[in-house]
Design a protein around this motif. Sequence first.
Motif, PDB file in Angstrom:
ATOM      1  N   UNK A  71       0.820  -1.203   0.000  1.00 50.21           N
ATOM      2  CA  UNK A  71       0.000   0.000   0.000  1.00 50.21           C
ATOM      3  C   UNK A  71       0.858   1.258   0.000  1.00 50.21           C
ATOM      4  N   UNK A  72       0.250   2.364  -0.408  1.00 45.18           N
ATOM      5  CA  UNK A  72       0.868   3.674  -0.231  1.00 45.18           C
ATOM      6  C   UNK A  72      -0.201   4.654   0.235  1.00 45.18           C
ATOM      7  N   UNK A  93       0.847  -0.073  -4.726  1.00 39.38           N
ATOM      8  CA  UNK A  93       1.956   0.187  -5.635  1.00 39.38           C
ATOM      9  C   UNK A  93       2.641  -1.119  -6.007  1.00 39.38           C
ATOM     10  N   UNK A  94       3.336  -1.072  -7.137  1.00 42.63           N
ATOM     11  CA  UNK A  94       4.071  -2.229  -7.640  1.00 42.63           C
ATOM     12  C   UNK A  94       5.555  -1.897  -7.664  1.00 42.63           C
ATOM     13  N   UNK A  95       6.399  -2.623  -6.937  1.00 47.48           N
ATOM     14  CA  UNK A  95       7.838  -2.391  -7.007  1.00 47.48           C
ATOM     15  C   UNK A  95       8.357  -2.702  -8.408  1.00 47.48           C
ATOM     16  N   UNK A 141      -0.820   3.116  -7.992  1.00 44.54           N
ATOM     17  CA  UNK A 141      -2.198   2.960  -8.461  1.00 44.54           C
ATOM     18  C   UNK A 141      -3.111   3.539  -7.388  1.00 44.54           C
ATOM     19  N   UNK A 142      -3.297   4.851  -7.440  1.00 35.87           N
ATOM     20  CA  UNK A 142      -4.155   5.536  -6.485  1.00 35.87           C
ATOM     21  C   UNK A 142      -5.298   6.215  -7.197  1.00 35.87           C
ATOM     22  N   UNK A 197      -0.960   8.135 -10.255  1.00 41.16           N
ATOM     23  CA  UNK A 197      -0.850   6.920 -11.050  1.00 41.16           C
ATOM     24  C   UNK A 197       0.416   6.982 -11.871  1.00 41.16           C
ATOM     25  N   UNK A 198       0.977   5.829 -12.125  1.00 40.89           N
ATOM     26  CA  UNK A 198       2.145   5.766 -12.994  1.00 40.89           C
ATOM     27  C   UNK A 198       3.432   5.501 -12.240  1.00 40.89           C
ATOM     28  N   UNK A 199       4.532   5.570 -12.973  1.00 41.78           N
ATOM     29  CA  UNK A 199       5.834   5.202 -12.438  1.00 41.78           C
ATOM     30  C   UNK A 199       6.534   6.399 -11.796  1.00 41.78           C
ATOM     31  N   UNK A 200       7.070   6.154 -10.612  1.00 40.29           N
ATOM     32  CA  UNK A 200       7.811   7.162  -9.856  1.00 40.29           C
ATOM     33  C   UNK A 200       9.133   6.549  -9.392  1.00 40.29           C
ATOM     34  N   UNK A 201      10.039   7.417  -8.989  1.00 39.10           N
ATOM     35  CA  UNK A 201      11.317   6.970  -8.443  1.00 39.10           C
ATOM     36  C   UNK A 201      11.678   7.808  -7.233  1.00 39.10           C
TER      37      UNK A 201
END
Length: 202
Positions: free
Chosen positions: A34-35, A111-113, A139-140, A144-148
């Motif tokens: 979760x996030x 979230x997906x690692x 995925x909120x 949404x999308x890829x972060x670093x």
Amino acid sequence: MAERDRLRDYRGKRDFDRTGEPRGRGAARGDRPRFVVQIHDASTMHFDFRLQVDEVLKSWSVPKGPSADPKDKRLAVPTEDHPLEYEEFEGVIPRGEYGGGTVIVWDHGTYEPLSHDRQGRPVDFARSLERGHATFRLSGSKLRGEYALTRFRGGRDGEEAWLLVKRAGDTARAHGAPDPRRARSAVSGRTLAQVADDASGE
């Protein structure tokens, strides 16, 4: 490290007879971690960005909040680990207590690692954070999308600090951090002022 030890700093800073924050008694894990992003109107207004890693929420204070624009590099200063139940916390921390002020849940989800090594093999997410660079897909309802998250300063010479950035080329539509005083909770639909008013009327 045991979950209770990881929350030692969190519990040591709080008087649970005064604050409504969760003490942290463990929570069942779902299929995906979760996030949560909370807006915290404390001594300074900021966003708290938290990712579930094992049995705690790894936490960063992000003054300007997450951005949906890959050109924005948001400062993220790590804070103590929080219990998983903190994902649902919304309310007023009493004045005089650590972090005193109003909190709302601006966004939450899973979230997906995505972290990999140079050979393209998956890397344990906790390990990637220890190494100072971790990528993930949110995925909120708003993010949404890829972060670093990338560590750029730390150790003996200065306070540890990270950058939170949306990955370039990611096309997932997301909402960047709004004016925090006008933002509404993803849980209750209330603003910071409304949460504070409701608490004062209790």
